[in-house]
Design a protein around this motif. Structure first.
Motif, mmCIF file in Angstrom:
data_model
loop_
_atom_site.group_PDB
_atom_site.id
_atom_site.type_symbol
_atom_site.label_atom_id
_atom_site.label_comp_id
_atom_site.label_asym_id
_atom_site.label_seq_id
_atom_site.Cartn_x
_atom_site.Cartn_y
_atom_site.Cartn_z
ATOM 1 N N ASP A 26 -1.115 23.249 -3.997
ATOM 2 C CA ASP A 26 -0.390 24.213 -4.832
ATOM 3 C C ASP A 26 0.388 23.424 -5.878
ATOM 4 O OD1 ASP A 26 -1.003 26.852 -3.824
ATOM 5 O OD2 ASP A 26 0.053 26.274 -1.991
ATOM 6 N N CYS A 27 0.243 23.794 -7.134
ATOM 7 C CA CYS A 27 0.791 23.021 -8.242
ATOM 8 C C CYS A 27 1.849 23.813 -9.011
ATOM 9 C CB CYS A 27 -0.317 22.612 -9.212
ATOM 10 S SG CYS A 27 -1.611 21.610 -8.468
ATOM 11 N N VAL A 28 3.010 23.197 -9.198
ATOM 12 C CA VAL A 28 4.070 23.766 -10.025
ATOM 13 C C VAL A 28 4.086 22.973 -11.326
ATOM 14 C CG1 VAL A 28 6.511 24.350 -10.206
ATOM 15 C CG2 VAL A 28 5.385 24.357 -7.961
ATOM 16 N N VAL A 29 3.639 23.597 -12.403
ATOM 17 C CA VAL A 29 3.594 22.944 -13.711
ATOM 18 C C VAL A 29 4.851 23.318 -14.474
ATOM 19 C CG1 VAL A 29 2.273 22.582 -15.825
ATOM 20 C CG2 VAL A 29 1.082 23.125 -13.689
ATOM 21 N N PHE A 30 5.755 22.361 -14.649
ATOM 22 C CA PHE A 30 7.002 22.601 -15.369
ATOM 23 C C PHE A 30 6.827 22.276 -16.847
ATOM 24 C CE2 PHE A 30 9.054 21.661 -11.146
ATOM 25 C CZ PHE A 30 9.706 22.886 -11.008
ATOM 26 N N GLY A 31 7.281 23.184 -17.712
ATOM 27 C CA GLY A 31 7.364 22.945 -19.145
ATOM 28 C C GLY A 31 8.738 23.358 -19.638
ATOM 29 N N PHE A 32 9.105 22.899 -20.828
ATOM 30 C CA PHE A 32 10.418 23.207 -21.408
ATOM 31 C C PHE A 32 10.194 23.717 -22.828
ATOM 32 C CE2 PHE A 32 14.377 21.748 -23.615
ATOM 33 C CZ PHE A 32 15.278 22.542 -22.916
ATOM 34 N N HIS A 33 10.661 24.955 -23.096
ATOM 35 C CA HIS A 33 10.409 25.568 -24.401
ATOM 36 C C HIS A 33 11.542 26.515 -24.752
ATOM 37 C CE1 HIS A 33 8.141 27.053 -27.793
ATOM 38 N NE2 HIS A 33 8.137 28.284 -27.323
ATOM 39 N N GLU A 34 12.039 26.377 -25.978
ATOM 40 C CA GLU A 34 13.121 27.231 -26.489
ATOM 41 C C GLU A 34 14.308 27.262 -25.538
ATOM 42 O OE1 GLU A 34 11.233 30.993 -27.313
ATOM 43 O OE2 GLU A 34 10.457 30.278 -29.254
ATOM 44 N N GLY A 35 14.650 26.086 -25.016
ATOM 45 C CA GLY A 35 15.834 25.951 -24.180
ATOM 46 C C GLY A 35 15.696 26.479 -22.771
ATOM 47 N N ARG A 36 14.475 26.744 -22.312
ATOM 48 C CA ARG A 36 14.284 27.306 -20.969
ATOM 49 C C ARG A 36 13.184 26.542 -20.232
ATOM 50 N NH1 ARG A 36 13.791 33.770 -21.888
ATOM 51 N NH2 ARG A 36 14.770 33.952 -19.842
ATOM 52 N N TYR A 122 4.271 18.787 -8.239
ATOM 53 C CA TYR A 122 4.745 19.310 -9.521
ATOM 54 C C TYR A 122 4.307 18.383 -10.643
ATOM 55 C CZ TYR A 122 8.990 16.264 -9.319
ATOM 56 O OH TYR A 122 9.869 15.213 -9.258
ATOM 57 N N ALA A 123 4.099 18.991 -11.795
ATOM 58 C CA ALA A 123 3.714 18.265 -13.001
ATOM 59 C C ALA A 123 4.768 18.508 -14.065
ATOM 60 C CB ALA A 123 2.343 18.731 -13.498
ATOM 61 N N LEU A 124 5.098 17.472 -14.830
ATOM 62 C CA LEU A 124 5.991 17.586 -15.975
ATOM 63 C C LEU A 124 5.133 17.427 -17.223
ATOM 64 C CD1 LEU A 124 8.956 15.316 -14.779
ATOM 65 C CD2 LEU A 124 8.580 17.754 -14.342
ATOM 66 N N VAL A 125 5.118 18.470 -18.078
ATOM 67 C CA VAL A 125 4.223 18.464 -19.235
ATOM 68 C C VAL A 125 4.986 18.874 -20.490
ATOM 69 C CG1 VAL A 125 2.235 19.047 -17.786
ATOM 70 C CG2 VAL A 125 3.491 20.877 -18.929
ATOM 71 N N GLU A 126 4.457 18.452 -21.620
ATOM 72 C CA GLU A 126 5.007 18.875 -22.909
ATOM 73 C C GLU A 126 4.379 20.217 -23.261
ATOM 74 O OE1 GLU A 126 6.267 19.867 -26.038
ATOM 75 O OE2 GLU A 126 4.775 18.627 -27.042
ATOM 76 N N HIS A 156 4.624 31.467 -2.884
ATOM 77 C CA HIS A 156 4.731 30.653 -4.082
ATOM 78 C C HIS A 156 6.107 30.693 -4.742
ATOM 79 C CE1 HIS A 156 0.096 30.184 -4.723
ATOM 80 N NE2 HIS A 156 0.533 29.747 -3.564
ATOM 81 N N ASN A 157 6.891 31.768 -4.552
ATOM 82 C CA ASN A 157 8.276 31.730 -5.032
ATOM 83 C C ASN A 157 9.064 30.643 -4.294
ATOM 84 O OD1 ASN A 157 7.498 34.876 -5.415
ATOM 85 N ND2 ASN A 157 9.017 34.277 -6.955
ATOM 86 N N HIS A 158 8.827 30.546 -3.008
ATOM 87 C CA HIS A 158 9.490 29.510 -2.206
ATOM 88 C C HIS A 158 9.045 28.116 -2.645
ATOM 89 C CE1 HIS A 158 11.072 27.274 1.161
ATOM 90 N NE2 HIS A 158 9.863 26.948 1.579
ATOM 91 N N ILE A 159 7.763 27.943 -2.929
ATOM 92 C CA ILE A 159 7.253 26.642 -3.354
ATOM 93 C C ILE A 159 7.914 26.212 -4.657
ATOM 94 C CG2 ILE A 159 5.189 25.466 -4.241
ATOM 95 C CD1 ILE A 159 3.564 26.957 -2.138
ATOM 96 N N ILE A 160 8.100 27.145 -5.590
ATOM 97 C CA ILE A 160 8.771 26.819 -6.860
ATOM 98 C C ILE A 160 10.213 26.395 -6.600
ATOM 99 C CG2 ILE A 160 9.610 27.767 -9.048
ATOM 100 C CD1 ILE A 160 7.066 29.475 -9.125
ATOM 101 N N ASP A 161 10.907 27.107 -5.722
ATOM 102 C CA ASP A 161 12.293 26.752 -5.392
ATOM 103 C C ASP A 161 12.375 25.334 -4.831
ATOM 104 O OD1 ASP A 161 13.203 29.244 -6.201
ATOM 105 O OD2 ASP A 161 13.233 30.080 -4.158
ATOM 106 N N VAL A 162 11.452 24.985 -3.948
ATOM 107 C CA VAL A 162 11.461 23.649 -3.338
ATOM 108 C C VAL A 162 11.122 22.594 -4.389
ATOM 109 C CG1 VAL A 162 10.399 22.184 -1.584
ATOM 110 C CG2 VAL A 162 10.884 24.578 -1.065
ATOM 111 N N ALA A 163 10.189 22.913 -5.292
ATOM 112 C CA ALA A 163 9.818 21.967 -6.356
ATOM 113 C C ALA A 163 10.997 21.684 -7.274
ATOM 114 C CB ALA A 163 8.640 22.509 -7.162
#
Length: 253
Positions: A26-36, A122-126, A156-163
């Protein structure tokens, strides 16, 4: 079965032959856009149900290779920063009957194990570099803000919280440069840290500590079109930043 065509059913049958049934990614792909902070989600075919990208590990590949394969298919990125952050192995992780009823499982589930253990990455991406791509099981692949997430399938909500909790703990030695474009302003960098940490940082103190850390290079360019004085653009120092990250010395946090 009404939500799935024969192509999808055949895909499930092939995966049943190729994959380790009881072990998934299970993959949590984090991105950052418009301050969020945002995460990438998939909407299952013919439904309004959303989940994280993921899949099973093939019998011939490592867990890391499976995660890279899954995320390349969903993001279009060839270079990925990935971190395995947790194993989700509770005996009962979610209400299975309700979940499969909501999405309409297309094949005989007896061909799969009754219990699945998931490796969380988890992945950190532009954000701007990602081309979201749905898979055979989904109609859409879109970014969602962390503070506006729907009620996701499975756990998956729990997985995001843990990530997110893992990312916060590892901030002193994680290269969050992957979440930003090549150049950025100091307020943009501060906002990224605040969003991850979930708290406000004093701007003057943040600026002084970041400057003292030596991880940034100031360019001669300024950000135009802002309501205030045009701020300078910065980039991460390609030598100093990795060295500080390796030592876990981001004390300004």
């Amino acid at each position: 079965m009404k939500n799935f065509d024969q192509t999808v059913i055949q895909y499930f049958r092939q995966e049943a032959e190729l994959s380790i049934h009881y072990l998934s990614i299970d993959c949590v792909v984090f991105g950052f856009h418009e301050g969020r902070m945002r995460v990438l989600l998939l909407r299952w075919k013919g439904t309004n149900e959303w989940s994280l990208p993921g899949g099973f590990i093939r019998k011939t590949e490592s867990a890391d290779a499976a995660a890279v394969r899954i995320l390349r298919e969903r993001t279009g990125l060839q270079q990925l920063f990935l971190q395995q952050f947790h194993i989700f192995g509770d005996a009962i992780r979610y209400d299975e009957e309700d979940t499969w009823r909501r999405i309409g499982f297309p094949v005989d589930r007896s061909k799969w194990s009754e219990r699945t253990i998931s490796l969380g990455y988890y992945a950190l991406v532009e954000y701007a570099e990602v081309t979201p791509r749905p898979d055979l099981l989904s109609d859409a692949c879109d970014w969602w803000s962390l503070d506006e997430l729907p009620n996701l399938l499975f756990d998956h909500n729990h997985i995001i919280d843990v990530a997110l909790a893992g990312l916060r703990r590892q901030l002193p030695y994680q290269p969050i440069s992957h979440l930003l474009p090549e150049t950025f302003t100091m307020p943009e960098l501060q906002r990224l840290y605040e969003t991850i940490l979930g708290r406000t940082l004093d701007a003057r103190n943040f600026y002084k500590k970041v400057q003292a850390s030596g991880i940034l290079q100031r360019t001669d360019e300024r950000r135009t079109g802002t309501p205030y004085k045009s701020p300078y653009l910065y980039r991460f120092d390609p030598v100093a930043y990795p060295a500080v990250i390796r030592g876990g010395h981001l004390s300004f946090l």
